[in-house]
Enzyme design. Structure first.
Site, PDB file in Angstrom:
ATOM      1  N   LYS A 250      -4.977  15.692   1.210  1.00  0.00           N
ATOM      2  CA  LYS A 250      -5.930  14.741   0.657  1.00  0.00           C
ATOM      3  C   LYS A 250      -5.771  13.414   1.357  1.00  0.00           C
ATOM      4  O   LYS A 250      -4.665  13.046   1.779  1.00  0.00           O
ATOM      5  CB  LYS A 250      -5.691  14.554  -0.851  1.00  0.00           C
ATOM      6  N   GLU A 299      -6.761   1.908 -13.906  1.00  0.00           N
ATOM      7  CA  GLU A 299      -5.548   2.654 -13.552  1.00  0.00           C
ATOM      8  C   GLU A 299      -4.281   1.829 -13.685  1.00  0.00           C
ATOM      9  O   GLU A 299      -4.082   0.845 -12.962  1.00  0.00           O
ATOM     10  CB  GLU A 299      -5.654   3.200 -12.121  1.00  0.00           C
TER      11      GLU A 299
END
Length: 491
Positions: A250, A299
């Site tokens: 990723k 986050e």
């Protein structure tokens, strides 16, 4: 202490009725602390800190007070999460600034903050068990995404690591509010002059309201990408090719969009609009005389309270809908999406592997949950740990950052590729913003959904996680959704 001269009584009268003014008892405590700190500085040949903390009315808008009192040459800081029982931490002016760069920047600033903490004369937190998190002397600021990040001119006033000890800190949580006043003193400093300077700063604070954005500016803001959208799509294509070849699992790629206004962007008004629109997020404004970094991030990077650590793996995004049935359907699609579940799993497992060597135990939720903010919803996995050793919050942030949610996996393969594919300087985007105290507790969020405001130009950033089955057009569309957090406020 001997009675002060006329300058002190003048300062008292000028702050009469001001809730931010120090009481006689608190002022006397601060004067004694300043004397102790100067004496220490003379004996040890180094600077020391004097601080005092006192109660405040909890109904005051602390960020508004700081934004209203700041002057063009001030550093300032606002950090809120309104839905977390009204948490606020705001700082005004600079007692000292700690900066560092390079791969060990987290350890450098943690060590320097710790050393200054040892030289601090402040109240004993145990005597005020109801004090909110962030009360007392705290260091506020953040970190760039890359060890040398922020080398372009627009980021020049925000070093790759920068923590400020404010002269005035205002904190609130769970209906408890405090003011902390700090001074860094040296051997030749005069106690009365230092006290007068602090009282002059406090006199600038007053109850205030956040400024409002102009709903109908005379001249329209021009919005343009730092690079064409096709550049981002081609970068996604190249990344997918590498992932499909097995070079990495990723990588996160970001875009920059610029909003050119007719007059300078107002960081206070943008911050106020963000906290109104995103009360569940970490809303911040880190200000310098040259620029302001603002955002609303969903986050949490980490929160440390003694040996307890909390964090969250957040990855996978879809849009919101005003229709509740459609919104639920979009959320269910996200929960069932193999691509987004894979992206989320990569982030969660990396965080667990990072915390495991320094923890007695690490635990995470069995399944991700949906985190919904105004314009998007995400997959999130809460993670908790019990530390084996008392690692500082700043050093824990350095261990976790960048997570695969903003970097990639494997880290050593993904991170060198990011600037080559993106072609931009992220600066503090996807870095960390937050605070730490003298006990080395604190919290930092990942700097997402953000913009750097510098005069008439706002630099906005948004990134997307790229995996093997990512589609360039879909990733471009996701970046547009994420930019919608800030772009309407700035344009």
């Amino acid at each position: 202490m001997q009675p002060r001269a006329r300058s002190r009584s003048t300062s008292r009268s000028s702050t009469a009725g001001n809730p931010f003014a120090l009481s006689d008892e608190t002022r006397e405590r601060l004067a004694l602390r300043l004397e102790d700190a100067v004496a220490w500085a003379r004996s040890e040949a180094g600077p020391a800190v004097a601080a005092v903390t006192a109660p405040l009315p909890a109904q005051l808008d602390l960020s508004a007070a700081v934004l209203g009192a700041r002057r063009p040459d001030d550093r300032f800081f606002c950090f809120e999460q309104p839905e977390r029982e009204g948490f606020v931490l705001a700082g005004l002016a600079q007692a000292t600034l700690i900066e560092a760069r390079g791969v060990d920047r987290f350890a450098q600033v943690a060590a320097r903050a710790r050393e200054l903490g040892r030289r601090t004369f402040a109240d004993d937190p145990a005597r005020d068990p109801d004090r909110p998190a962030g009360a007392g002397p705290v260091f506020v600021g953040g970190f760039a995404f890359a060890p040398e990040g922020g080398s372009t001119p627009e980021w020049s006033s925000l070093a790759p690591a920068a923590l400020v000890l404010p002269q005035v800190t205002l904190s609130r949580h769970r209906a408890q509010a405090r003011i902390t006043v700090c001074a860094v003193v040296h051997a030749d400093d005069d106690v009365e002059a230092s006290l007068d300077a602090l009282e002059e700063l406090l006199a600038r604070l007053a109850p205030a309201s956040i400024p409002l954005l102009d709903p109908d500016p005379v001249e329209r803001t021009r919005v343009a990408g730092a690079a064409p959208p096709s550049h981002f799509e081609h970068a996604v294509e190249r990344a997918v090719e590498r992932i499909q070849r097995g070079e990495l699992d990723k990588i996160v790629l970001a875009r920059e969009v610029r909003a050119h206004a007719a007059r300078p962007h107002d960081p206070g008004a943008v911050f106020g609009a963000l906290r109104e629109s995103f009360p569940a997020c970490y809303c911040w404004c880190v200000g310098t005389p040259e620029a302001a970094f603002v955002g609303a991030s969903p986050e949490l990077l980490l929160r440390r309270d003694a040996a307890r650590v909390q964090t969250v793996a957040l990855a996978g995004t879809t849009r919101r809908s005003a229709d509740p049935a459609v919104d639920d359907h979009l959320g269910e699609q996200l929960l069932q999406s193999p691509k987004d579940r894979q992206e989320q799993e990569i982030v969660a497992r990396r965080i667990e592997r990072t915390l495991d060597p320094v923890s007695i135990w690490v635990t995470s939720a069995d399944e991700p949950v949906l985190v919904r903010v105004q314009n998007v919803q995400h997959l999130a996995t809460p993670i908790r740990a019990q530390l084996a050793e008392p690692l500082p919050a700043v050093e824990l942030a350095g261990m976790l950052l960048p997570t695969p949610a903003v970097g990639g996996e494997p880290r050593d393969k993904a991170l060198p590729l990011i600037p080559a594919l993106e072609g931009l300087d992220r600066g503090w985007y996807a870095g960390a913003v937050g605070w730490t105290d003298l006990a080395e507790d604190g919290e930092f969020c990942v700097a997402l959904r953000c913009a750097l405001l510098r005069g008439e130009v706002a630099h906005l950033y948004a990134g997307c996680g790229i995996v093997a089955d990512s589609a360039p057009a879909a990733e471009l569309a996701e970046s547009e959704v994420k930019l919608e957090a800030l772009l309407p406020l700035l344009a």
